[in-house]
Design a protein around this motif. Structure first.
Motif, PDB file in Angstrom:
ATOM      1  N   ASP A  97      33.770  31.555  43.077  1.00 19.50           N
ATOM      2  CA  ASP A  97      33.858  30.293  43.835  1.00 19.50           C
ATOM      3  C   ASP A  97      33.343  30.435  45.265  1.00 19.50           C
ATOM      4  O   ASP A  97      32.946  29.453  45.890  1.00 19.50           O
ATOM      5  N   GLY A  98      33.347  31.669  45.789  1.00 16.94           N
ATOM      6  CA  GLY A  98      32.805  31.892  47.125  1.00 16.94           C
ATOM      7  C   GLY A  98      33.696  31.419  48.261  1.00 16.94           C
ATOM      8  O   GLY A  98      33.409  31.680  49.430  1.00 16.94           O
ATOM      9  N   THR A  99      34.792  30.757  47.919  1.00 22.82           N
ATOM     10  CA  THR A  99      35.628  30.157  48.969  1.00 22.82           C
ATOM     11  C   THR A  99      37.041  30.722  49.016  1.00 22.82           C
ATOM     12  O   THR A  99      37.740  30.556  50.015  1.00 22.82           O
ATOM     13  N   PHE A 107      35.657  40.559  47.958  1.00 18.72           N
ATOM     14  CA  PHE A 107      36.206  41.064  46.696  1.00 18.72           C
ATOM     15  C   PHE A 107      36.034  40.016  45.603  1.00 18.72           C
ATOM     16  O   PHE A 107      37.010  39.537  45.030  1.00 18.72           O
ATOM     17  N   GLU A 108      34.761  39.676  45.332  1.00 23.71           N
ATOM     18  CA  GLU A 108      34.497  38.656  44.310  1.00 23.71           C
ATOM     19  C   GLU A 108      35.119  39.027  42.974  1.00 23.71           C
ATOM     20  O   GLU A 108      35.465  38.146  42.175  1.00 23.71           O
ATOM     21  N   GLN A 109      35.259  40.322  42.713  1.00 22.55           N
ATOM     22  CA  GLN A 109      35.793  40.734  41.405  1.00 22.55           C
ATOM     23  C   GLN A 109      37.215  40.247  41.181  1.00 22.55           C
ATOM     24  O   GLN A 109      37.694  40.244  40.056  1.00 22.55           O
ATOM     25  N   LEU A 114      36.229  33.505  38.694  1.00 31.25           N
ATOM     26  CA  LEU A 114      35.105  34.396  38.457  1.00 31.25           C
ATOM     27  C   LEU A 114      34.408  34.087  37.128  1.00 31.25           C
ATOM     28  O   LEU A 114      35.063  33.799  36.130  1.00 31.25           O
ATOM     29  N   THR A 115      33.079  34.149  37.124  1.00 30.24           N
ATOM     30  CA  THR A 115      32.326  34.098  35.868  1.00 30.24           C
ATOM     31  C   THR A 115      31.779  35.492  35.584  1.00 30.24           C
ATOM     32  O   THR A 115      30.989  36.033  36.376  1.00 30.24           O
ATOM     33  N   LEU A 116      32.221  36.063  34.473  1.00 26.90           N
ATOM     34  CA  LEU A 116      31.720  37.374  34.085  1.00 26.90           C
ATOM     35  C   LEU A 116      30.362  37.236  33.413  1.00 26.90           C
ATOM     36  O   LEU A 116      29.983  36.160  32.967  1.00 26.90           O
ATOM     37  N   THR A 117      29.662  38.345  33.330  1.00 31.95           N
ATOM     38  CA  THR A 117      28.277  38.328  32.843  1.00 31.95           C
ATOM     39  C   THR A 117      28.180  37.938  31.367  1.00 31.95           C
ATOM     40  O   THR A 117      27.186  37.369  30.937  1.00 31.95           O
TER      41      THR A 117
END
Lengths: 350, 350
Positions: A97-99, A107-109, A114-117
């Motif tokens: 989300d970046g926010t 710590f985007e993880q 989160l959208t995983l690959t």
């Protein structure tokens, strides 16, 4: 939307086979990458076989793969960091989300959105995201990594998961020259842990159940190898470690390793045994020891890791296979019969 | 050598009774203290009943007690920090080697050659050390603490174990204003944890299985009380804590609390369940959480804690009893029927 070649599994028992999947056309912020190599991570296998169904049920067909290296073939109009022809890499995440506070802290993880690959809700096309066992992939530039030009690309691919998963906790827990560091297990994760801990200047001890891994452990950068089934050898190491990286996902006695830590020592788990670990409170209380976990790393730290690898000429040890051998590779992975990571040469998919 | 009155247990089933024991005459570095109050710690009970026999078998007769406050009645010729008439306190330790890295770093509690206040080899007289359920005690001045003059002495005694056991991890893990802190269990340790976390300016949440402790928790300094058996209430707290102090020594689900931690949050165990805790690796990996332990504190930090208590007027909540009621107090302790620490008025032993 365009069609691209991939290998997918149709069910938890079907194995992987050639397929055609849809990808979105690059939006303004997207980078399209021709995939050259994709590493095989044990989580690919867990997901393909729906072994983590209690946490993240697998949606079929699944296209796994999150250790992706390739070359940029197209960029959106707003993309500033990449241009056609650049080397680029994608790891375990393709969007956040970046926010949220975790994203803001790098710590985007740990982003709740989160959208995983792969096997994660695809907010562009619906369905789920498809991973790197494929010809190409389209990803927001925020989740695209630069690749140092001096490294062998097949050995770079596993850095995107096995690399950052081990680099991040070693950095977080302050592994440097003068520290004594243990690495438990010498597989895809463990062999990267040894390379990084050695590159950081630490004294590195590998714990393994396999005496025949001793020579290789020393070659990879270990200063010493302890056969963990030998109680005397273990006892000699008691109270001496600053940090232990535990890469083992099979059941094992964590207290045997807690007792090897000195004051304020830490064990970080990066392998995830499916059953709970039995932890003795006294093992923690005596020496103010701690047990923790770590999950890949943020995007900035992943880039830092790749740059570090470029500067120090570090890559994973890989066995390169054509994609047609992927099911066989999964069987060998289950027997730890690989040194130390399978990497798919995606030219075989053409 | 001189004789002094004490309460001792002759066997694990005998209970405690009046006895006479030998103490050494003060050597040059010793301080002799007339004991005024001694707190009753749960470890007194464990040791008297030999419940920790697998780690430290009890030598009988045992004189327990390591929450000792009194007045100096004699000092050795080389003693510089104390004089006759001073208030003084003794905690869980009475001697360490002073030369090991842990002692040098101020962590005497982790010295490999530590002498505990009771049931530890007595290097002066042979046999084992005798604790604070006694008229007087003789201790090297290095292990004697200064007592602020403004505090009620019966409430000071428990600071020497319950106080430092909770103060030390709260300090170590950086509990300050702006942090959200949980305290699991509201007993002898927990009630001190609440007082300290509140005094450090944190937002304090008490977790208890007993709704009838709510009012008291708020009085002690909690901002909120969560009934830990209520899954909905627990879920509302998910991912929100910087630090949780777990004071519970009964079996409990530690993962329920790990999931309440935010990124890099820590749970520190100060209660020690006798069976291993079942820890989910995923609970640690998601959020880079950690689980650790803590054991009292060093001498310098114990003094810091006592000084902090003096400055902030903090003491333990005690029920003062005569020593003749000690066996009854043990039975009530097993039922958690005390708010929040028994403290023996040693005048009753005269």
């Amino acid at each position: 939307m365009y069609k691209t070649k991939a290998y997918s599994a149709a069910s938890e028992t079907s194995g992987l086979a050639a397929d055609t999947i849809a990808r979105r056309d690059p939006t303004d912020h997207d980078v399209k990458i021709e995939i050259l190599y994709c590493g095989i991570c044990h989580s690919d296998l867990h997901s393909v076989r729906n072994e983590w169904s209690h946490m993240v049920p697998t949606v079929y067909p699944i296209v796994p793969g999150h250790e992706i290296v390739g070359r940029v073939t197209q960029v959106g109009s707003a993309v500033t960091k990449y241009k056609t022809g650049d080397l680029a890499a994608i790891g375990c995440m393709v969007e956040s989300d970046g926010t949220c506070p975790n994203c803001q802290a790098g710590f985007e993880q740990f982003c709740p959105n989160l959208t995983l690959t792969f096997n994660s809700t695809d907010k562009y096309l619906g369905g789920v995201t498809y991973g790197g066992y494929s010809d190409s992939i389209v990803v927001n530039e925020r989740f695209v990594l630069r690749v140092p030009s001096n490294l062998e690309l097949s050995g770079v691919a596993p850095l995107l998961c096995a690399g950052i998963t081990t680099y991040s906790p070693l950095r977080h827990w302050g592994v440097t020259k003068g520290k004594k560091v243990g690495v438990v297990g010498l597989g895809g994760l463990g062999h990267m842990g040894v390379k990084f801990a050695h590159a950081f200047g630490a004294q590195v001890v590998v714990f393994t159940t396999s005496p025949d891994k001793t020579e290789d452990a020393l070659r990879l950068g270990a200063d010493e190898v302890v056969i963990s089934r030998n109680a005397d050898e273990m006892q000699k190491q008691a109270g001496s470690f600053d940090f232990i990286l535990d890469t083992v996902s099979a059941q094992h006695d964590i207290n045997a390793y807690l007792n090897l830590l000195r004051l304020d020592g830490n064990i970080t788990l990066v392998g995830a045994p499916s059953n709970p670990l039995e932890v003795s409170a006294f093992s923690l209380i005596m020496g103010r020891r701690s047990l923790s976990g770590s999950n890949i790393g943020g995007i900035a730290e992943t880039q830092e890791m790749l740059d570090f690898c470029g500067e120090n000429n570090i890559t994973a040890d890989v066995e390169v296979i054509p994609i047609q051998k992927v099911n066989e590779a999964y069987e060998r992975l289950l027997k730890s019969d690989v040194k130390y990571r399978f990497c798919i040469d995606m030219a075989s998919l053409k």
